[in-house]
Write a protein that holds these residues in place. Structure first.
Motif, short mmCIF file in Angstrom:
data_model
loop_
_atom_site.label_atom_id
_atom_site.label_comp_id
_atom_site.label_asym_id
_atom_site.label_seq_id
_atom_site.Cartn_x
_atom_site.Cartn_y
_atom_site.Cartn_z
N CYS A 1 48.07 38.95 44.06
CA CYS A 1 48.99 38.24 44.95
C CYS A 1 50.13 37.61 44.17
O CYS A 1 50.98 36.95 44.76
CB CYS A 1 48.24 37.16 45.72
SG CYS A 1 47.86 35.72 44.70
N ASP B 1 39.64 35.73 39.66
CA ASP B 1 38.47 36.09 40.46
C ASP B 1 38.64 37.44 41.15
O ASP B 1 37.66 38.17 41.35
CB ASP B 1 38.19 35.00 41.50
CG ASP B 1 37.69 33.73 40.84
OD1 ASP B 1 37.30 33.78 39.64
OD2 ASP B 1 37.68 32.67 41.50
N CYS B 2 39.85 37.80 41.52
CA CYS B 2 40.06 39.11 42.16
C CYS B 2 39.73 40.23 41.19
O CYS B 2 39.13 41.23 41.57
CB CYS B 2 41.48 39.24 42.64
SG CYS B 2 41.87 38.22 44.05
N CYS C 1 36.84 41.01 43.13
CA CYS C 1 37.73 41.23 44.29
C CYS C 1 38.14 39.94 45.00
O CYS C 1 39.06 39.95 45.81
CB CYS C 1 37.14 42.21 45.31
SG CYS C 1 36.87 43.84 44.64
N GLY C 2 37.44 38.83 44.73
CA GLY C 2 37.84 37.52 45.26
C GLY C 2 38.14 37.54 46.75
O GLY C 2 37.35 38.05 47.55
N ALA C 3 39.32 37.01 47.09
CA ALA C 3 39.71 36.88 48.50
C ALA C 3 39.91 38.24 49.16
O ALA C 3 39.96 38.34 50.39
CB ALA C 3 41.00 36.07 48.59
N PHE C 4 40.03 39.31 48.37
CA PHE C 4 40.31 40.63 48.94
C PHE C 4 39.07 41.51 49.04
O PHE C 4 39.19 42.71 49.32
CB PHE C 4 41.38 41.34 48.09
CG PHE C 4 42.67 40.58 48.02
CD1 PHE C 4 43.55 40.60 49.08
CD2 PHE C 4 42.99 39.83 46.90
CE1 PHE C 4 44.74 39.90 49.04
CE2 PHE C 4 44.18 39.12 46.84
CZ PHE C 4 45.06 39.15 47.91
N CYS D 1 41.03 31.09 40.47
CA CYS D 1 41.93 31.67 41.47
C CYS D 1 43.06 30.70 41.75
O CYS D 1 42.97 29.89 42.65
CB CYS D 1 41.17 32.00 42.75
SG CYS D 1 42.25 32.61 44.08
#
Ligand code: SF4
Length: 161
Positions: A47, A113-114, A118-121, A144
């Motif tokens: 992002c 974290d992504c 993958c974190g928030a995704f 993140c």
């Protein structure tokens, strides 16, 4: 010119004091680097929050270069990839090709974290997976986005400085 000299004199050093060197054993590949690492950054679907923090990590305050880490423009000049974001479908093959272009011994740092999980995704339709689903990962940096200090610490695990 005199004004610039006065400003430098007034401002002094802005870099954070160096924390103690990282503990733990370095991987054989990291030990082979001899104290410096050339890093190619790859945004695999971030992002851009992680990119802002990488910019800070290499800026004058956190100054990752003083520990032997340097950003380079080509994977052919790099020892390590600094990968941000979950790996999107569109970036899966370019990421593999970029890794293939890095001369060995090569290292991969998953930043944020992504990149780690993958974190928030997680579960998004356009996401192939975490970086470790595509490439072997040597160092993971949590957060993140991760704080610049954490990014510098992760890079110091490679240089040992
Ligand atoms: S870890 Fe956070 S800041 Fe980094 S790419 Fe993912 S959502 Fe953005």
């Amino acid at each position: 010119m005199l004004g610039l000299w006065r400003k430098i004199h007034r401002t002094g050093r802005v870099a954070e004091p160096a924390p103690p060197p990282p503990g733990g054993d370095r991987s054989p590949a990291a030990a082979a680097l001899g104290g410096s690492v050339q890093v190619r950054h790859v945004d695999a679907g971030s992002c851009n929050g992680c990119e802002v923090e990488i910019g800070s990590a290499f800026g004058p305050v956190y100054d990752a270069e003083r520990y032997g880490a340097r950003l380079v423009a080509s994977p052919r000049h790099a020892d390590a990839l600094l990968v941000t974001g979950p790996v999107t479908r569109n970036m899966t093959e370019p990421l593999r090709r970029t890794y293939d272009a890095v001369p060995g011994p090569k290292l991969v740092v998953a930043v944020g974290d992504c990149a780690r999980n993958c974190g928030a995704f997680a579960g998004a339709y356009g996401v192939t997976g975490a970086v470790s689903d595509v490439l072997p990962v040597d160092v993971e940096i949590t957060g993140c986005p991760p704080r610049p200090e954490a990014i510098v610490e992760g890079l110091r695990k490679l240089t040992g400085r």
